[in-house]
Design a protein around this motif. Structure first.
Motif, mmCIF file in Angstrom:
data_model
loop_
_atom_site.group_PDB
_atom_site.id
_atom_site.type_symbol
_atom_site.label_atom_id
_atom_site.label_comp_id
_atom_site.label_asym_id
_atom_site.label_seq_id
_atom_site.Cartn_x
_atom_site.Cartn_y
_atom_site.Cartn_z
ATOM 1 N N THR B 29 -31.064 12.897 0.634
ATOM 2 C CA THR B 29 -30.265 13.635 1.605
ATOM 3 C C THR B 29 -30.113 15.052 1.083
ATOM 4 O O THR B 29 -29.353 15.309 0.162
ATOM 5 C CB THR B 29 -28.882 13.000 1.801
ATOM 6 O OG1 THR B 29 -28.351 12.729 0.507
ATOM 7 C CG2 THR B 29 -28.955 11.730 2.594
ATOM 8 N N VAL B 31 -29.643 17.879 3.173
ATOM 9 C CA VAL B 31 -28.798 18.779 3.969
ATOM 10 C C VAL B 31 -27.392 18.228 4.071
ATOM 11 O O VAL B 31 -27.176 17.019 4.027
ATOM 12 C CB VAL B 31 -29.391 18.998 5.377
ATOM 13 C CG1 VAL B 31 -30.683 19.772 5.285
ATOM 14 C CG2 VAL B 31 -29.604 17.696 6.090
ATOM 15 N N GLU B 33 -23.465 17.821 5.913
ATOM 16 C CA GLU B 33 -23.009 17.364 7.216
ATOM 17 C C GLU B 33 -22.966 18.503 8.225
ATOM 18 O O GLU B 33 -23.144 18.299 9.419
ATOM 19 C CB GLU B 33 -21.609 16.747 7.086
ATOM 20 C CG GLU B 33 -21.605 15.314 6.600
ATOM 21 C CD GLU B 33 -22.254 14.372 7.592
ATOM 22 O OE1 GLU B 33 -21.766 14.295 8.727
ATOM 23 O OE2 GLU B 33 -23.259 13.737 7.234
ATOM 24 N N ASP B 34 -22.707 19.725 7.738
ATOM 25 C CA ASP B 34 -22.548 20.870 8.637
ATOM 26 C C ASP B 34 -23.871 21.492 9.044
ATOM 27 O O ASP B 34 -23.889 22.425 9.824
ATOM 28 C CB ASP B 34 -21.698 21.960 7.954
ATOM 29 C CG ASP B 34 -20.366 21.436 7.496
ATOM 30 O OD1 ASP B 34 -19.883 20.514 8.149
ATOM 31 O OD2 ASP B 34 -19.823 21.942 6.503
ATOM 32 N N PHE B 35 -24.961 20.983 8.506
ATOM 33 C CA PHE B 35 -26.245 21.627 8.761
ATOM 34 C C PHE B 35 -26.643 21.501 10.230
ATOM 35 O O PHE B 35 -26.492 20.452 10.834
ATOM 36 C CB PHE B 35 -27.325 20.996 7.880
ATOM 37 C CG PHE B 35 -28.698 21.541 8.152
ATOM 38 C CD1 PHE B 35 -28.999 22.838 7.799
ATOM 39 C CD2 PHE B 35 -29.653 20.782 8.792
ATOM 40 C CE1 PHE B 35 -30.249 23.360 8.059
ATOM 41 C CE2 PHE B 35 -30.904 21.296 9.049
ATOM 42 C CZ PHE B 35 -31.197 22.587 8.682
ATOM 43 N N ARG B 36 -27.132 22.610 10.772
ATOM 44 C CA ARG B 36 -27.576 22.610 12.166
ATOM 45 C C ARG B 36 -29.092 22.615 12.227
ATOM 46 O O ARG B 36 -29.732 23.515 11.712
ATOM 47 C CB ARG B 36 -27.029 23.843 12.892
ATOM 48 C CG ARG B 36 -25.541 23.832 13.037
ATOM 49 C CD ARG B 36 -25.096 24.885 13.999
ATOM 50 N NE ARG B 36 -25.238 26.217 13.438
ATOM 51 C CZ ARG B 36 -24.235 26.968 13.048
ATOM 52 N NH1 ARG B 36 -23.019 26.532 13.149
ATOM 53 N NH2 ARG B 36 -24.451 28.160 12.563
ATOM 54 N N GLY B 37 -29.649 21.591 12.857
ATOM 55 C CA GLY B 37 -31.100 21.504 13.000
ATOM 56 C C GLY B 37 -31.526 21.533 14.456
ATOM 57 O O GLY B 37 -30.845 22.104 15.302
ATOM 58 N N THR B 98 -29.254 17.533 15.893
ATOM 59 C CA THR B 98 -29.735 16.644 14.839
ATOM 60 C C THR B 98 -29.734 17.401 13.518
ATOM 61 O O THR B 98 -29.592 18.620 13.499
ATOM 62 C CB THR B 98 -31.162 16.153 15.134
ATOM 63 O OG1 THR B 98 -32.036 17.277 15.109
ATOM 64 C CG2 THR B 98 -31.250 15.467 16.478
ATOM 65 N N ARG B 99 -29.909 16.668 12.439
ATOM 66 C CA ARG B 99 -30.005 17.308 11.120
ATOM 67 C C ARG B 99 -31.465 17.497 10.723
ATOM 68 O O ARG B 99 -31.790 17.594 9.558
ATOM 69 C CB ARG B 99 -29.305 16.451 10.080
ATOM 70 C CG ARG B 99 -27.939 15.976 10.494
ATOM 71 C CD ARG B 99 -26.836 16.738 9.798
ATOM 72 N NE ARG B 99 -25.552 16.393 10.383
ATOM 73 C CZ ARG B 99 -24.960 17.111 11.337
ATOM 74 N NH1 ARG B 99 -25.509 18.200 11.791
ATOM 75 N NH2 ARG B 99 -23.797 16.737 11.824
#
Lengths: 161, 173
Positions: B29, B31, B33-37, B98-99
């Protein structure tokens, strides 16, 4: 993937008018935390020594002749790696007066001038994550599978007629 | 640094341990939790209203009228800056984030995602307007609109004008 990509890829960092966020991420990939050099990736100082060009930025009109010179100077077979949203699709600058709007327009210009590029890779992201660059290196070297594919979805209507 | 200077470096390296990530050989893992994909469309919820198209700063989302009764909502990941403003403005919650960051490809057509909408047909002039899904959404929210929703905006306007003309004693065609 062709045979020559299995050797160490030496890259030349080509900034074509980007905001430097992607450039910082490229340097981040070379730090011990991500360590792109374990795949044999090395930054070189001249396009004449490079196998691949890391292109960042939306290709401004001012940079265009220099970009073409750099691509011409790279020995065949040459790879062009478009990094970041600006480079892939023009990003936020896709319709401004002072940029040509990304690698797709650049490839058209190169085709007109009969300069061939053997492989083109696209890495979206704004800026690109270091992990995304590692994934792209893995994709170029055949270590990982391609995960993205184009999708066409049909909207579902609830009532008929 | 003397002859035994490298011992100092060994001590420092021993304390730090191994920091290099094993990605992509080992799934990790990477990235937060806040990562924007990448964003994803739910085609059962999307009504084709175009709120996300208005909000999109780099025009990565586009509405294209094909002219054959379909309206395409096109998403080009190569231009997306992953700001997720479309998720904030979507009235039906059809867009989810999504991440996903593994988007590298060697074919630019992989980066397109398309939602195909059917356009509604006007019962009076036969012209195309809006989408069928948007019509259904409006009727669900405000049932009183059912009496005039099957006409296009132009026909609705003309109907009102004619009604006004009749009231004021004007000429009715």
């Amino acid at each position: 993937m062709s045979k020559f990509l299995k050797k160490s890829i030496w890259v030349f960092h080509l900034n074509t008018g980007s905001c430097n966020a992607c450039d910082i991420e490229i340097l981040d990939v070379l730090t011990p935390y991500f360590d792109a050099e374990r795949f044999g990736v090395k930054l070189v100082a001249s396009p004449r020594h490079a196998d691949a060009l890391l292109m960042t930025g939306p290709v401004t009109l001012e940079a265009l002749p220099k970009v073409i010179n750099a691509i011409e100077a790279t020995p065949r077979p040459r790879i062009l790696i478009a990094m970041g949203s600006c480079s892939v699709g023009g990003g936020i600058w896709h319709d401004t007066y002072s940029t040509i709007g990304g690698v797709r327009e650049l490839l058209k210009i190169l085709k007109e001038r009969e300069i061939e590029v053997d492989h083109v890779y696209y890495i979206p992201g704004c800026p690109i994550r270091p992990e995304a660059i590692i994934y792209a290196i893995g994709l170029i070297k055949g270590l990982v599978e391609k995960k993205i594919s184009s999708k066409v979805k049909k909207a579902v209507r609830r009532t008929s007629g | 640094m003397g002859k035994l200077g490298f011992i100092k470096i060994l001590v420092i390296a021993g304390e730090a341990g191994r920091v290099t990530r094993r990605y992509p050989f080992k799934p990790e893992t990477l990235v937060s939790e806040d990562f924007r994909g990448r964003i994803e469309f739910d085609e059962t919820k999307c009504i084709g209203c175009g709120a996300c198209v208005n909000a999109c700063p780099p025009n990565a989302l586009e509405l294209v009228d094909k002219g054959d009764g379909t309206l395409l909502l096109k998403y080009f990941i190569g231009r997306c800056i992953f700001c997720w403003r479309c998720i904030d403005v979507c009235p039906t919650g059809a867009i989810t984030g999504t991440r996903d960051f593994e988007l590298a490809t060697n074919d630019v057509s992989d980066l397109y995602e398309v939602v195909v909408h059917e356009r509604a047909e006007c019962s009076e002039c036969g012209g195309k307007y809006s989408t069928i899904r948007q019509k259904e959404y409006v009727v669900e929210a405000v049932p009183i609109t059912e009496s005039y929703i099957d006409k296009c905006p132009d026909c609705r306007k003309n109907k009102l004008l004619r009604a006004l003309e009749r009231r004021r004693g004007g000429v009715y065609e």
